[in-house]
Enzyme design. Structure first.
Site: not given
Length: 832
Positions: A93, A96, A18, A512
């Site tokens: 909804c 909105c 990435c 760890d």
């Protein structure tokens, strides 16, 4: 030419590939001087020529590469990005949600905005001091919704108050609507009720027009108002569909009543009226809203339970006198009395008295915890058997309870990545449905023989009414709210919907060692007295010397003596030898405790002890030599032993199919001993703190989704580098962890529970989204009449309204089912 520099906060970058993709992609742009990615901080720093490119073009390129830019800021240090969470009323909804988000993002200074439909909250990210609350309130009101204030500013929860008022209003209107709908139905189907024969048909139609009017315009006022506000914004939403559908049926029926010749035509047939359809559409959809509002209220039960833990008053001691004060008056250092059955009002340290405390609501620990002087207590937990005094160390917003509430609220207000798909679909859903409904009307009126306007109108209304964007908008946030709430109840704090979604993909988990798999403090494992000394006598002599020392190994010896009910003897001439050990006189005997080097320096031969010492050291243990009157007297071995839950948790995680590893800065022998004890074979030892993150990145480069479990302090870089950082808390250090998930209780089995909770929550989200999309994909064509040519089936708008109401209620109910299933079954049930 002076270059500009911007730092972009980017979501979605997870591995080295990435980083390379973003850096190379930006460097290929004209005008970019340099670009560098910090994967841990999730930032992209870009230097560019403002005459050749711009911040907007860089943002667009990053998003084109497949990542999301959260914000962009100058490289010049500032106070960061401020965040304001406000309460919004009137949203129903997904459309909105989109409307409010877009409106908030249009405010100057706002970098991002996220709205949660289920909680009614909008989180606005903005540059500090650039966006006053008045601007947010004004834009929300202008968009057609209700601004209810800033979250957390008032003791009374305005969202809950508004929800109660909404349910009361809905219940009233549904009741009135039901009565009116029954009356209208009886009048419409007059021939079914012979006792109404005394009223002529024409008079009955006028009566129906009058009775239906309040059903459409008062009972259904929220739909009409919402549709009007949407139209003013030149958009459409759920209210638009219901309003057009109910008004179409009502207005058509008015024409049939007062201008019957308009639709009679050459056939001479008197067309049917649909007053009952108009009234029942509104009532049934409103009934769905009522059931949905009740169910949505239950999704936040966890946060309500946490709020209830806060007592209103506290009894403090001032100059020896006990006084009841408001909890708001508490301050650090106050001495507080807690009696049996009372909730502890703040975090603190017990000063006097003993008791047992129920911490289950915060930590998930079912058994009461004993409390004695110098023990910590957590605000909101319940005192049980005895009274005690404690000194407040954290009050108000600084308490563990307040931090937990804040974290849970933030998590419940966040969006899971899977919701983005639903949001995108919902943003175009209503316009698409309107187009389908219009095409349905045109096809049924012009393309079907007999040109029946009534039948075309019915199908038009059915398409509008059966469509349900609400289900898509509620599918993810309701499940996230329930899932994060269940986590909080179990002692698992999940930072947000993205964490909840990502955790179910974990396939590698790294622990760890010190303080995570082990207790983090030495304990006595072996006591080896020599030359005829009894074990008890030997431990008494040694513990008497060590009682005066502050060394961790000394504390372990004293603790072991307590367990064996051994009392200490008086010590004279005590002397702590820095880095070597300690010496003193007990019962007239010179006692020396410390390293092999110390005894050699004092001229004491330890050859007879070396064989046992080497054996202990080979097991990864630390050894202390003891000499009495210049003669070797024995050995004491120490180790940082695994937690009781470690082996079981590792075994359960392995059954989940996860690759498990341990990483530590400790020696290889010590690491191997702990790994063998808990069942971990893949061990990396003698790793520096900064190198732990590199080990995680190496795994991520192999396309592994990695979780790191650590103590949240020394492991901060590794926790940040992992796909999911899981920090072991202590019940009070909640918000300081650099982790995605914080476990309040020192129980590694909670790691299993956290992953299992993520899996079942994602399963519910996918079920919800499947139902929402499947329902609309199936329902809309049926409403349009696609089955009529084959089976002669047309869908009555009343059934369409009932189906639409059922769809959103079913999604919320499925999310609530998560609570019942989680409490009923062990997390292991959700492993596969």
């Amino acid at each position: 030419m002076k270059l500009n520099e911007r730092i972009f906060h980017v979501q979605g970058m997870s591995c080295a590939s990435c980083v390379r993709r973003v850096e190379e992609g930006l460097k290929a742009m004209t005008g970019i001087e340099s670009a560098s990615v910090n994967l841990v901080l999730e930032t992209v720093s870009a230097k560019f020529n403002p005459e050749l490119t711009s911040e907007k073009e860089i943002r667009n390129e990053i998003e084109r590469l497949g990542y999301k830019v959260i914000e962009a800021r100058s490289s010049v240090p500032d106070t960061g990005t401020a965040k304001t969470t406000v309460l919004v009323g009137g949203m129903t909804c997904a459309a909105c949600v989109k409307r409010v988000e877009d409106a908030l993002k249009s405010i100057s200074g706002v970098t991002d905005a996220a709205v949660n439909l289920a909680s009614g909250k909008a989180t606005v990210h903005h540059t500090p001091d650039s966006v006053p609350a008045e601007s947010i309130a004004r834009i929300i009101e202008k968009t057609g919704y209700e601004y209810l204030g800033i979250a957390g500013e008032t003791k009374e929860d305005p969202i809950e108050k508004a929800r109660i008022e909404e349910i009361r209003e809905l219940r009233t209107k549904v009741s009135v609507g039901a009565v009116l709908s029954i009356l209208v139905f009886m009048g419409t189907m007059q021939e079914w009720f012979p006792f109404l024969d005394f009223v002529s048909r024409n008079v009955m139609l006028v009566i129906l027009a009058v009775i239906t009017f309040p059903a459409v315009f008062w009972v259904g006022s929220r739909f009409l108002t919402g549709a009007w506000k949407a139209a003013r914004q030149k958009i459409s939403d759920m209210n638009t569909l219901v309003a057009i559908g109910s008004l179409s049926a009502y207005i058509y029926s008015l024409f049939v009543t007062f201008i019957p010749g308009f639709f009679t035509g050459a056939s001479g047939r008197h067309p049917h009226v649909y007053y009952d359809g108009a009234a029942m559409i509104v009532t049934l959809v409103l009934l769905g809203r009522l059931l949905e509002a009740k169910a949505k209220g239950r999704t936040s039960e966890a946060i309500k339970s946490l709020f209830k833990l806060r007592p209103k008053t506290a009894r403090i001691v001032i100059n020896g006198k006990e006084t009841d004060v408001s909890i708001d008056m508490l301050h650090k250092g106050a001495l507080i009395l807690v009696r049996p059955g009372e909730n502890i009002p703040a975090d603190g340290i017990v000063k006097k008295g003993m008791s047992t405390v129920d911490e289950s609501m915060l930590t998930g620990e079912s058994l009461p915890v004993e409390k004695k002087p110098d023990d910590r207590v957590i605000g909101g937990t319940v005192n049980q058997s005895g009274s005690f005094y404690f000194e407040a160390t954290a009050v108000g917003a600084e308490t563990a309870l307040a931090q937990i509430i804040r974290l849970v609220e933030e998590a419940q207000g966040s969006k899971a990545p899977i919701q983005r798909m639903a949001d995108k679909v919902a943003s175009i859903f209503v316009p698409v449905v309107l187009v389908i409904a219009i095409f349905t009307f045109l096809i049924w009126y012009f393309a079907v023989p007999e040109h029946d306007f009534s039948r075309a109108l019915l199908n038009f209304v059915s398409v509008l009414i059966i469509a349900c964007p609400c289900a898509m908008g509620l599918a993810t946030p309701t499940a996230v709210m329930v899932g994060t709430g269940l986590g909080a109840e179990s002692g698992i704090l999940i930072r947000g919907g993205e964490t909840l979604e990502r955790a179910h993909k974990i396939n590698s988990i790294i622990f760890d060692k010190t303080g995570t798999l082990t207790r983090g403090e030495p304990v006595v494992t072996d006591i080896k007295p020599a030359f005829g000394l009894e074990k008890g006598e030997f431990l008494q002599i040694v513990s008497s010397i060590e009682a005066a020392s502050e060394h961790p190994l000394a504390a372990a010896i004293v603790e072991q003596a307590k367990k064996d009910t051994i009392t200490q003897l008086p010590v004279y001439d005590f002397n702590a030898l820095s880095g070597l050990g300690a010496k003193g006189t007990v019962q007239g005997k010179q006692v020396l405790i410390g390293s092999r080097k110390l005894l050699h320096r004092e001229g004491i031969s330890v050859a007879d002890l070396d064989k046992d010492a080497d054996s202990f050291i080979s097991e990864g243990k630390t050894v202390a030599y003891v000499a009495v009157d210049n003669a070797p007297a024995g050995l004491i071995a120490f180790a940082d032993i695994p937690k009781e839950s470690a082996k079981e948790a590792v075994s359960r995680l392995r059954r989940m199919g996860l690759d498990i590893a341990m990483i530590t800065g400790d020696h290889k022998k010590t690491a191997a001993m702990v790994g063998h004890a808990v069942g971990i074979e893949n061990i990396e030892a003698e790793v520096l703190p900064g190198e732990k993150a590199d080990s995680i990145k190496s795994l991520q480069g192999k396309r592994r989704v990695v979780a790191m479990v650590g103590d949240g302090i020394n492991d901060a870089p590794a926790l940040a580098a992992a796909d999911i950082g899981i920090a072991i808390g202590t019940g009070t250090d909640i918000a300081a962890e650099a982790a995605d998930i914080t476990l309040i209780r020192n129980d590694l089995n909670l790691v299993v529970s956290a992953i299992a909770l993520s899996k079942i929550t994602m399963r519910v989200i996918k079920q919800n989204l499947f139902w929402a999309f499947f329902y609309n994909t199936l329902g809309i064509p049926i409403a349009a009449g696609v089955l009529y040519p084959f089976f002669g089936i047309l869908l009555n708008p009343m059934f369409a309204a009932a189906a639409m109401a059922l769809s959103s209620v079913s999604v919320v109910s499925n999310s609530l089912r998560l609570r019942r299933v989680w409490r009923k079954h062990s997390p292991d049930k959700f492993i596969k």
